[in-house]
Design a protein around this motif. Structure first.
Motif, PDB file in Angstrom:
ATOM      1  N   GLU A  42       0.699  -1.220  -0.026  1.00  0.00           N
ATOM      2  CA  GLU A  42       0.065   0.000   0.048  1.00  0.00           C
ATOM      3  C   GLU A  42       0.839   1.289   0.167  1.00  0.00           C
ATOM      4  OE1 GLU A  42      -0.254  -1.748   4.127  1.00  0.00           O
ATOM      5  OE2 GLU A  42      -0.190  -2.370   2.141  1.00  0.00           O
ATOM      6  N   GLU A  43       1.861   1.202   0.593  1.00  0.00           N
ATOM      7  CA  GLU A  43       3.022   2.371   0.536  1.00  0.00           C
ATOM      8  C   GLU A  43       3.560   2.600  -0.855  1.00  0.00           C
ATOM      9  OE1 GLU A  43       4.750   2.287   5.177  1.00  0.00           O
ATOM     10  OE2 GLU A  43       5.727   0.857   3.694  1.00  0.00           O
ATOM     11  N   LEU A  44       3.943   1.554  -1.252  1.00  0.00           N
ATOM     12  CA  LEU A  44       4.341   1.956  -2.839  1.00  0.00           C
ATOM     13  C   LEU A  44       3.142   2.218  -3.735  1.00  0.00           C
ATOM     14  CD1 LEU A  44       6.709   1.605  -4.803  1.00  0.00           C
ATOM     15  CD2 LEU A  44       6.224  -0.654  -5.023  1.00  0.00           C
ATOM     16  N   ALA A  45       2.034   1.623  -3.503  1.00  0.00           N
ATOM     17  CA  ALA A  45       1.036   2.150  -4.467  1.00  0.00           C
ATOM     18  C   ALA A  45       0.800   3.494  -4.246  1.00  0.00           C
ATOM     19  CB  ALA A  45      -0.158   1.352  -4.082  1.00  0.00           C
ATOM     20  N   GLU A  46       0.794   4.091  -2.970  1.00  0.00           N
ATOM     21  CA  GLU A  46       0.422   5.399  -2.899  1.00  0.00           C
ATOM     22  C   GLU A  46       1.648   6.307  -3.300  1.00  0.00           C
ATOM     23  OE1 GLU A  46      -0.334   8.661   0.956  1.00  0.00           O
ATOM     24  OE2 GLU A  46      -0.048   6.380   1.243  1.00  0.00           O
ATOM     25  N   LEU A  47       2.767   5.860  -3.341  1.00  0.00           N
ATOM     26  CA  LEU A  47       3.827   6.841  -3.693  1.00  0.00           C
ATOM     27  C   LEU A  47       3.804   6.891  -5.279  1.00  0.00           C
ATOM     28  CD1 LEU A  47       7.047   5.342  -1.573  1.00  0.00           C
ATOM     29  CD2 LEU A  47       5.978   7.847  -1.724  1.00  0.00           C
ATOM     30  N   ALA A  48       3.282   5.717  -6.122  1.00  0.00           N
ATOM     31  CA  ALA A  48       3.294   5.782  -7.424  1.00  0.00           C
ATOM     32  C   ALA A  48       1.962   6.216  -8.041  1.00  0.00           C
ATOM     33  CB  ALA A  48       3.530   4.082  -7.899  1.00  0.00           C
ATOM     34  N   GLY A  49       1.090   6.475  -7.178  1.00  0.00           N
ATOM     35  CA  GLY A  49      -0.119   6.933  -7.407  1.00  0.00           C
ATOM     36  C   GLY A  49      -1.079   6.009  -8.148  1.00  0.00           C
ATOM     37  N   VAL A  50      -1.107   4.832  -7.833  1.00  0.00           N
ATOM     38  CA  VAL A  50      -1.856   3.582  -8.285  1.00  0.00           C
ATOM     39  C   VAL A  50      -2.806   3.112  -7.259  1.00  0.00           C
ATOM     40  CG1 VAL A  50      -0.391   3.064 -10.230  1.00  0.00           C
ATOM     41  CG2 VAL A  50      -0.191   1.874  -8.258  1.00  0.00           C
ATOM     42  N   SER A  51      -3.829   2.341  -7.470  1.00  0.00           N
ATOM     43  CA  SER A  51      -4.728   1.689  -6.309  1.00  0.00           C
ATOM     44  C   SER A  51      -3.741   0.180  -5.914  1.00  0.00           C
ATOM     45  CB  SER A  51      -5.745   1.000  -7.043  1.00  0.00           C
ATOM     46  OG  SER A  51      -5.859  -0.034  -7.990  1.00  0.00           O
ATOM     47  N   VAL A  52      -4.160   0.082  -4.651  1.00  0.00           N
ATOM     48  CA  VAL A  52      -3.447  -1.025  -4.256  1.00  0.00           C
ATOM     49  C   VAL A  52      -3.812  -2.520  -4.878  1.00  0.00           C
ATOM     50  CG1 VAL A  52      -3.147  -2.296  -1.936  1.00  0.00           C
ATOM     51  CG2 VAL A  52      -3.239  -0.018  -1.900  1.00  0.00           C
ATOM     52  N   GLY A  53      -5.026  -2.445  -5.217  1.00  0.00           N
ATOM     53  CA  GLY A  53      -5.485  -3.681  -5.891  1.00  0.00           C
ATOM     54  C   GLY A  53      -4.697  -3.970  -7.208  1.00  0.00           C
ATOM     55  N   TYR A  54      -4.581  -2.744  -7.861  1.00  0.00           N
ATOM     56  CA  TYR A  54      -3.869  -3.084  -9.148  1.00  0.00           C
ATOM     57  C   TYR A  54      -2.454  -3.343  -9.068  1.00  0.00           C
ATOM     58  CZ  TYR A  54      -1.881  -1.565 -13.633  1.00  0.00           C
ATOM     59  OH  TYR A  54      -1.224  -1.825 -14.951  1.00  0.00           O
ATOM     60  N   TYR A  55      -1.812  -2.451  -8.010  1.00  0.00           N
ATOM     61  CA  TYR A  55      -0.178  -2.926  -7.873  1.00  0.00           C
ATOM     62  C   TYR A  55      -0.190  -4.327  -7.331  1.00  0.00           C
ATOM     63  CZ  TYR A  55       4.128  -3.377  -6.219  1.00  0.00           C
ATOM     64  OH  TYR A  55       5.269  -4.090  -5.860  1.00  0.00           O
ATOM     65  N   THR A  56      -1.231  -4.979  -6.610  1.00  0.00           N
ATOM     66  CA  THR A  56      -1.118  -6.150  -6.098  1.00  0.00           C
ATOM     67  C   THR A  56      -1.466  -7.118  -7.125  1.00  0.00           C
ATOM     68  OG1 THR A  56      -2.071  -5.549  -3.879  1.00  0.00           O
ATOM     69  CG2 THR A  56      -2.357  -7.903  -4.536  1.00  0.00           C
ATOM     70  N   ARG A  57      -2.174  -6.854  -8.225  1.00  0.00           N
ATOM     71  CA  ARG A  57      -2.456  -7.832  -9.190  1.00  0.00           C
ATOM     72  C   ARG A  57      -0.959  -8.123  -9.932  1.00  0.00           C
ATOM     73  NH1 ARG A  57      -7.370  -5.203  -9.222  1.00  0.00           N
ATOM     74  NH2 ARG A  57      -6.616  -3.946 -11.185  1.00  0.00           N
ATOM     75  N   LEU A  58      -0.332  -6.678 -10.320  1.00  0.00           N
ATOM     76  CA  LEU A  58       1.091  -6.632 -10.952  1.00  0.00           C
ATOM     77  C   LEU A  58       1.754  -7.723 -10.185  1.00  0.00           C
ATOM     78  CD1 LEU A  58       1.434  -3.023 -11.979  1.00  0.00           C
ATOM     79  CD2 LEU A  58       0.776  -4.779 -13.538  1.00  0.00           C
ATOM     80  N   GLU A  59       2.076  -7.380  -8.943  1.00  0.00           N
ATOM     81  CA  GLU A  59       3.278  -8.223  -8.001  1.00  0.00           C
ATOM     82  C   GLU A  59       2.809  -9.639  -8.059  1.00  0.00           C
ATOM     83  OE1 GLU A  59       4.489  -7.813  -3.683  1.00  0.00           O
ATOM     84  OE2 GLU A  59       5.171  -6.068  -4.750  1.00  0.00           O
TER      85      GLU A  59
END
Length: 296
Positions: A42-59
């Protein structure tokens, strides 16, 4: 070892997120104790300006093909260097044309003539899989004198990554083995990103990971480095210690690299290369000897 394109993208993101501390990312430490040293998703998603759900799916390897804007934002948030940023773009970009598993890289005759025309400089040519396509006689004597000089023409070619991790003769050559190994693993990571459908390359990587715990550990750290020049410290079994510059050149129209090793003039290493050249047996290829013996 899961090496699908989506898994590669997710694994690279996770490795860099887990290695970036909150302090390095500019995040104020909280009052609660952290369970991991790196950033939370969630910290990285906030820094990058993307949703936590979207970043989680990428990772998690569920999604692939993020936009350039998202990749650039993630690279900035993760503090990636230019080589890592480009690698992330490659992992997230469109797939390259498939390379057939049966496709065998070929050394152009002009390149063969080129490396033979510089007998005083050790030279080797490898493809994106780290298979040896050719070497001149001094390159063979420097790097793999214990192997047949005609080995690149055999059905199963030498592979510099396997040699580096599994061949004790070749491994002992490098005083800076750790640095050389990291560069080699990084090159394979980048090749796998460029050609995700190359089943032959994936087989090489999987086989090496199974045979070498050292390789498997280094592969899991996902090193990425882009550099075409190194200074190598070698311990050669015939001529002793050599300090050689190693220049790597990309060959046009081929995903192949020409590696050159050279010494400063009037140096001990230059004298060592002269001695090594003198040790080469004239007419020394196995094929040449066989033809001569059959002609008797």
């Amino acid at each position: 070892m899961n090496t699908t394109p989506a898994a590669d993208l997710g694994g690279f993101l996770r490795s860099r997120r887990e290695s970036l501390t909150p302090e390095a990312a500019g995040i104020e430490p909280g009052l609660t104790r952290r369970r991991v040293p790196g950033l939370r998703r969630e910290e990285l998603a906030e820094l990058a300006g993307v949703s936590v759900g979207y970043y989680t799916r990428l990772e998690q390897g569920v999604s692939v093909g993020a936009s350039d804007a998202v990749i650039d934002a993630l690279a900035a948030a993760l503090r990636l260097d230019p080589a890592e940023h480009q690698h992330l773009r490659t992992l997230a970009g469109p797939r390259k044309p498939t390379r057939s598993r049966s496709r065998r890289s070929r050394l152009r005759s002009s390149v063969r003539e080129l490396i033979d025309a510089i007998p005083g400089v050790p030279a080797i040519v490898i493809d994106h899989r780290a298979d040896v396509l050719g070497w001149n006689r001094l390159g063979h004597a420097l790097l793999a004198g214990h192997l047949d000089v005609d080995a690149p023409d055999a059905a199963v070619r030498p592979n510099v990554a396997r040699m580096l991790f599994l061949d004790p003769h070749h491994k002992a050559l490098y005083r800076d083995w750790q640095a050389k190994a990291q560069v080699t693993v990084a090159a394979l990571h980048q090749a796998a990103a460029r050609y995700p459908a190359d089943s032959e390359l994936r087989q090489r990587i999987g086989g090496l990971a199974a045979d070498s715990p050292e390789f498997a550990r280094m592969w899991a750290r996902r090193p990425v480095r882009t550099c075409s020049y190194y200074v190598r410290e070698l311990d050669h079994p015939l001529v002793g210690r050599l300090t050689l510059a190693n220049e790597t050149l990309a060959l046009p129209d081929d995903d192949q690299q020409l590696g050159l090793f050279y010494a400063r003039q009037d140096s001990a290493a230059a004298d060592g290369l002269v001695l090594l050249a003198r040790s080469i047996v004239p007419g020394g290829s196995r094929q040449t000897r066989s033809r001569r013996e059959n002609a008797r």
